[in-house]
Scaffold this motif. Structure first.
Motif, PDB file in Angstrom:
ATOM      1  N   UNK A  59       0.872  -1.172   0.000  1.00  0.00           N
ATOM      2  CA  UNK A  59       0.000   0.000   0.000  1.00  0.00           C
ATOM      3  C   UNK A  59       0.910   1.222   0.000  1.00  0.00           C
ATOM      4  N   UNK A  60       0.693   2.094  -0.948  1.00  0.00           N
ATOM      5  CA  UNK A  60       1.584   3.234  -1.108  1.00  0.00           C
ATOM      6  C   UNK A  60       1.115   4.490  -0.395  1.00  0.00           C
ATOM      7  N   UNK A  61       1.731   5.603  -0.767  1.00  0.00           N
ATOM      8  CA  UNK A  61       1.455   6.904  -0.138  1.00  0.00           C
ATOM      9  C   UNK A  61      -0.009   7.305  -0.217  1.00  0.00           C
ATOM     10  N   UNK A  62      -0.672   6.967  -1.289  1.00  0.00           N
ATOM     11  CA  UNK A  62      -2.068   7.369  -1.500  1.00  0.00           C
ATOM     12  C   UNK A  62      -3.045   6.353  -0.895  1.00  0.00           C
ATOM     13  N   UNK A  63      -2.534   5.406  -0.096  1.00  0.00           N
ATOM     14  CA  UNK A  63      -3.342   4.328   0.476  1.00  0.00           C
ATOM     15  C   UNK A  63      -4.036   3.485  -0.587  1.00  0.00           C
ATOM     16  N   UNK A  64      -3.433   3.410  -1.749  1.00  0.00           N
ATOM     17  CA  UNK A  64      -3.962   2.593  -2.837  1.00  0.00           C
ATOM     18  C   UNK A  64      -3.363   1.191  -2.731  1.00  0.00           C
ATOM     19  N   UNK A  65      -4.186   0.154  -2.517  1.00  0.00           N
ATOM     20  CA  UNK A  65      -3.635  -1.197  -2.447  1.00  0.00           C
ATOM     21  C   UNK A  65      -3.086  -1.640  -3.802  1.00  0.00           C
ATOM     22  N   UNK A  66      -2.068  -2.475  -3.753  1.00  0.00           N
ATOM     23  CA  UNK A  66      -1.411  -2.950  -4.964  1.00  0.00           C
ATOM     24  C   UNK A  66      -0.975  -4.394  -4.721  1.00  0.00           C
ATOM     25  N   UNK A  67      -1.529  -5.331  -5.480  1.00  0.00           N
ATOM     26  CA  UNK A  67      -1.137  -6.732  -5.378  1.00  0.00           C
ATOM     27  C   UNK A  67      -0.559  -7.190  -6.695  1.00  0.00           C
ATOM     28  N   UNK A  68       0.576  -7.879  -6.624  1.00  0.00           N
ATOM     29  CA  UNK A  68       1.251  -8.295  -7.849  1.00  0.00           C
ATOM     30  C   UNK A  68       1.807  -9.719  -7.668  1.00  0.00           C
ATOM     31  N   UNK A  77      12.761 -10.756  -6.338  1.00  0.00           N
ATOM     32  CA  UNK A  77      13.610  -9.940  -7.211  1.00  0.00           C
ATOM     33  C   UNK A  77      12.718  -9.019  -8.025  1.00  0.00           C
ATOM     34  N   UNK A  78      13.242  -7.853  -8.343  1.00  0.00           N
ATOM     35  CA  UNK A  78      12.451  -6.890  -9.111  1.00  0.00           C
ATOM     36  C   UNK A  78      13.378  -5.871  -9.777  1.00  0.00           C
ATOM     37  N   UNK A  79      12.768  -4.988 -10.542  1.00  0.00           N
ATOM     38  CA  UNK A  79      13.514  -3.922 -11.206  1.00  0.00           C
ATOM     39  C   UNK A  79      14.034  -2.925 -10.169  1.00  0.00           C
ATOM     40  N   UNK A  80      14.898  -2.065 -10.610  1.00  0.00           N
ATOM     41  CA  UNK A  80      15.482  -1.063  -9.713  1.00  0.00           C
ATOM     42  C   UNK A  80      14.480   0.028  -9.330  1.00  0.00           C
ATOM     43  N   UNK A  82       6.507   0.372  -8.920  1.00  0.00           N
ATOM     44  CA  UNK A  82       5.468   0.506  -7.890  1.00  0.00           C
ATOM     45  C   UNK A  82       5.803  -0.239  -6.610  1.00  0.00           C
ATOM     46  N   UNK A  83       6.351  -1.454  -6.722  1.00  0.00           N
ATOM     47  CA  UNK A  83       6.703  -2.202  -5.512  1.00  0.00           C
ATOM     48  C   UNK A  83       7.690  -1.412  -4.662  1.00  0.00           C
ATOM     49  N   UNK A  84       8.721  -0.897  -5.296  1.00  0.00           N
ATOM     50  CA  UNK A  84       9.759  -0.141  -4.580  1.00  0.00           C
ATOM     51  C   UNK A  84       9.166   1.137  -3.985  1.00  0.00           C
ATOM     52  N   UNK A  85       8.405   1.875  -4.783  1.00  0.00           N
ATOM     53  CA  UNK A  85       7.791   3.115  -4.303  1.00  0.00           C
ATOM     54  C   UNK A  85       6.906   2.843  -3.092  1.00  0.00           C
ATOM     55  N   UNK A  86       6.070   1.820  -3.189  1.00  0.00           N
ATOM     56  CA  UNK A  86       5.154   1.518  -2.090  1.00  0.00           C
ATOM     57  C   UNK A  86       5.875   1.091  -0.829  1.00  0.00           C
ATOM     58  N   UNK A 125      22.025  -5.093 -11.408  1.00  0.00           N
ATOM     59  CA  UNK A 125      20.910  -4.509 -12.160  1.00  0.00           C
ATOM     60  C   UNK A 125      19.565  -4.966 -11.610  1.00  0.00           C
ATOM     61  N   UNK A 126      19.593  -5.722 -10.512  1.00  0.00           N
ATOM     62  CA  UNK A 126      18.391  -6.322  -9.948  1.00  0.00           C
ATOM     63  C   UNK A 126      18.231  -5.900  -8.493  1.00  0.00           C
ATOM     64  N   UNK A 127      17.050  -5.455  -8.130  1.00  0.00           N
ATOM     65  CA  UNK A 127      16.756  -5.177  -6.730  1.00  0.00           C
ATOM     66  C   UNK A 127      16.220  -6.439  -6.084  1.00  0.00           C
TER      67      UNK A 127
END
Length: 153
Positions: A31-40, A54-57, A60-64, A136-138
């Protein structure tokens, strides 16, 4: 956290952890800054009491996670629709925890664990791939705070 309504379907903690370890993919919920849920849906590995993804650098996952490090992680195992009973046999596990981005120095072990889990017949090639890709991978690390398994068998 809420208590489980159908306690008769609760898995033993050890069985829930085994399902977590053997699952092919899971759903990371943030859940990010805007309280918007995000499932991936994501591939993952378990090392000790932590889940690694593992994910990109950037993304949305990183931001949240940077905005709110509390996460949920769900894995569904075997399922079977019971048409004549209007029900389903299933097994699932839900993890609650805190997530963080691991340092560059900590990336090698989880990445090698990904190779072992998803491409065990290519360990040598996988080690070479990890050396090329680790910068190159987070890697997101989820410290497991609670785990709950449920099933109908």
């Amino acid at each position: 956290m809420r208590t489980m309504r159908r306690v008769d379907r609760k898995m033993e903690d050890g069985d829930a952890f085994e399902l977590l370890k053997k699952g092919e993919y899971g759903i990371l919920s943030t859940c990010g800054e805007e309280n918007q849920p995000y499932g991936v849906p994501v591939n993952y590995v378990v090392i000790g009491n932590s889940i690694y993804i593992h994910c990109a650098m950037v993304g949305s996952k990183i931001d949240n996670i940077n905005a709110n490090n509390k996460v949920s992680f769900t894995v569904v195992g075997k399922t079977k629709v019971l048409k004549d009973k209007f029900s389903t046999e299933y097994e699932s596990v839900i993890v609650m925890g805190t997530a963080a981005i691991v340092s560059e120095a900590e990336r090698t072990e989880p990445l090698l664990e990904f190779i072992s889990k998803y491409s065990p017949e290519y360990l040598n090639e996988g080690r070479e791939y990890v050396e090329r890709a680790k910068n190159k991978t987070n890697i997101i690390k989820i410290e497991i705070e609670s785990i709950t398994g449920k099933h109908r068998i």
